[in-house]
Design a protein around this motif. Structure first.
Motif, PDB file in Angstrom:
ATOM      1  N   GLN A  99       0.825  -1.204   0.000  1.00  0.00           N
ATOM      2  CA  GLN A  99       0.000   0.000   0.000  1.00  0.00           C
ATOM      3  C   GLN A  99       0.863   1.259   0.000  1.00  0.00           C
ATOM      4  N   THR A 103       0.808   5.418  -0.877  1.00  0.00           N
ATOM      5  CA  THR A 103       0.572   6.343   0.231  1.00  0.00           C
ATOM      6  C   THR A 103       1.852   6.966   0.775  1.00  0.00           C
ATOM      7  N   GLU A 188      -5.897  -2.330  -3.824  1.00  0.00           N
ATOM      8  CA  GLU A 188      -5.510  -1.968  -2.464  1.00  0.00           C
ATOM      9  C   GLU A 188      -6.312  -2.851  -1.516  1.00  0.00           C
ATOM     10  N   THR A 190      -7.322  -3.993   2.290  1.00  0.00           N
ATOM     11  CA  THR A 190      -7.377  -3.681   3.715  1.00  0.00           C
ATOM     12  C   THR A 190      -8.434  -4.552   4.378  1.00  0.00           C
ATOM     13  N   PRO A 247      -4.648   9.847   5.861  1.00  0.00           N
ATOM     14  CA  PRO A 247      -6.028   9.480   5.518  1.00  0.00           C
ATOM     15  C   PRO A 247      -6.132   8.315   4.541  1.00  0.00           C
ATOM     16  N   ALA A 248      -5.206   8.230   3.582  1.00  0.00           N
ATOM     17  CA  ALA A 248      -5.257   7.124   2.626  1.00  0.00           C
ATOM     18  C   ALA A 248      -5.000   5.786   3.305  1.00  0.00           C
ATOM     19  N   GLU A 249      -4.181   5.801   4.358  1.00  0.00           N
ATOM     20  CA  GLU A 249      -3.854   4.556   5.069  1.00  0.00           C
ATOM     21  C   GLU A 249      -4.929   4.159   6.084  1.00  0.00           C
ATOM     22  N   LEU A 250      -5.825   5.069   6.386  1.00  0.00           N
ATOM     23  CA  LEU A 250      -6.953   4.776   7.267  1.00  0.00           C
ATOM     24  C   LEU A 250      -8.206   4.378   6.485  1.00  0.00           C
ATOM     25  N   ARG A 251      -8.165   4.564   5.182  1.00  0.00           N
ATOM     26  CA  ARG A 251      -9.327   4.288   4.346  1.00  0.00           C
ATOM     27  C   ARG A 251      -9.606   2.787   4.286  1.00  0.00           C
ATOM     28  N   ILE A 252     -10.862   2.423   4.380  1.00  0.00           N
ATOM     29  CA  ILE A 252     -11.279   1.029   4.188  1.00  0.00           C
ATOM     30  C   ILE A 252     -11.489   0.826   2.686  1.00  0.00           C
ATOM     31  N   SER A 253     -10.645   0.026   2.076  1.00  0.00           N
ATOM     32  CA  SER A 253     -10.736  -0.166   0.629  1.00  0.00           C
ATOM     33  C   SER A 253     -11.873  -1.121   0.276  1.00  0.00           C
TER      34      SER A 253
END
Length: 279
Positions: A99, A103, A188, A190, A247-253
């Motif tokens: 990821q 990010t 991505e 997650t 924020p991109a790393e906290l997003r639920i894909s």
């Protein structure tokens, strides 16, 4: 025939099993031998030495490429594996990337992985790229301390990310290896929820039915532990993410559900399947 590298790992094992159950001929590649599903051939090879794969790739139609520490080995040339696959007649490569390529593109380990992704795109092969976030199976590092001391030690105890079950990665990889619809896909991957290390410890305690204490490590303590098994660059890049995810790393894909038609597995599901290692 499909070649699976990293076949003894947390992604490679369930992927090998899934492909074998789908009736595919599978060659499992790892440095060390271990039990394989019926009908699966195992070959010992070192990805830091791409030519060791030459006899493995002969006659293969597809390759699952998991580089792990081999990407960072001295004199490593991971892009050579892609060239070797093309020269051997392999038609499809599914790459397990990270990821962080998207990010945290300037992290040293991410720059190296991006170069491998680019080599794959330019290879002329059919391809798909998987970019998982943190793995639920990283909790296996706590197994001994949970068994012997009833303790989980980790940094940034109240900072969470949506960790992914490696079994979900394996199922997505199998789909990409077997279904032309995923050619050119960048997925991505997650889990379904943001979960902190402290909450992970609580999930393990709930599954055990006994208390598990949480001990928060400093960044330096965590780095010292991580660099026993991964390169310094990868440890630093990982710690940067888990200390302050963007924020991109906290997003639920949505990509696991997009490929598999179901939601990704939660962390407590991974714990339930693996609870024996914590007892």
């Amino acid at each position: 025939m499909i070649v699976v590298t990293g076949a003894t790992g947390n992604v490679g094992r369930p992927l090998t099993q899934a492909l074998a159950e789908a009736g595919e001929q599978v060659t499992a590649v790892s440095r060390h031998a271990m039990a394989m599903p019926d009908g699966v051939r195992h070959v010992a090879a070192d990805l830091a030495e791409p030519t060791s794969l030459t006899p493995v790739l002969d006659g293969a139609k597809a390759l699952f490429l998991l580089l792990s520490g081999d990407l960072h080995a001295p004199e490593a040339r991971p892009a050579d594996i892609i060239g070797l696959a093309a020269a051997s007649g392999v038609r499809r490569v599914v790459l397990l990337s990270s990821q962080g390529v998207a990010t945290r593109p300037l992290g040293p380990s991410r720059v190296a992985m991006r170069a491998v992704e680019d080599a794959l795109r330019e290879s002329g092969l059919a391809w798909a790229v998987l970019r998982p976030g943190g793995f639920a199976s990283n909790a296996l590092a706590w197994a001994e301390s949970v068994r012997t001391q009833g303790t989980v030690a980790a940094p940034f105890g109240d900072v969470g990310v949506p960790v992914i079950d490696p079994a979900d990665i394996a199922e997505v990889a199998a789909a990409c290896l077997l279904d032309d619809r995923h050619t050119g896909g960048v997925y991505e991957l997650t889990g379904p929820e943001v979960i902190t290390p402290r909450q992970q410890a609580e999930a393990i305690a709930a599954a055990l039915g006994s208390p598990v204490r949480f001990h928060e490590l400093t960044r330096d303590e965590a780095k010292a532990m991580m660099t026993r098994s991964v390169p310094v660059e990868l440890a630093d890049d990982t710690l940067d993410i888990i200390s302050a995810p963007n924020p991109a790393e906290l997003r639920i894909s949505p990509d696991v559900e997009r490929v598999l038609g179901r939601a990704p597995r939660p962390f407590n599901g991974w714990v339930a399947r693996n609870i024996a290692v914590f007892r």
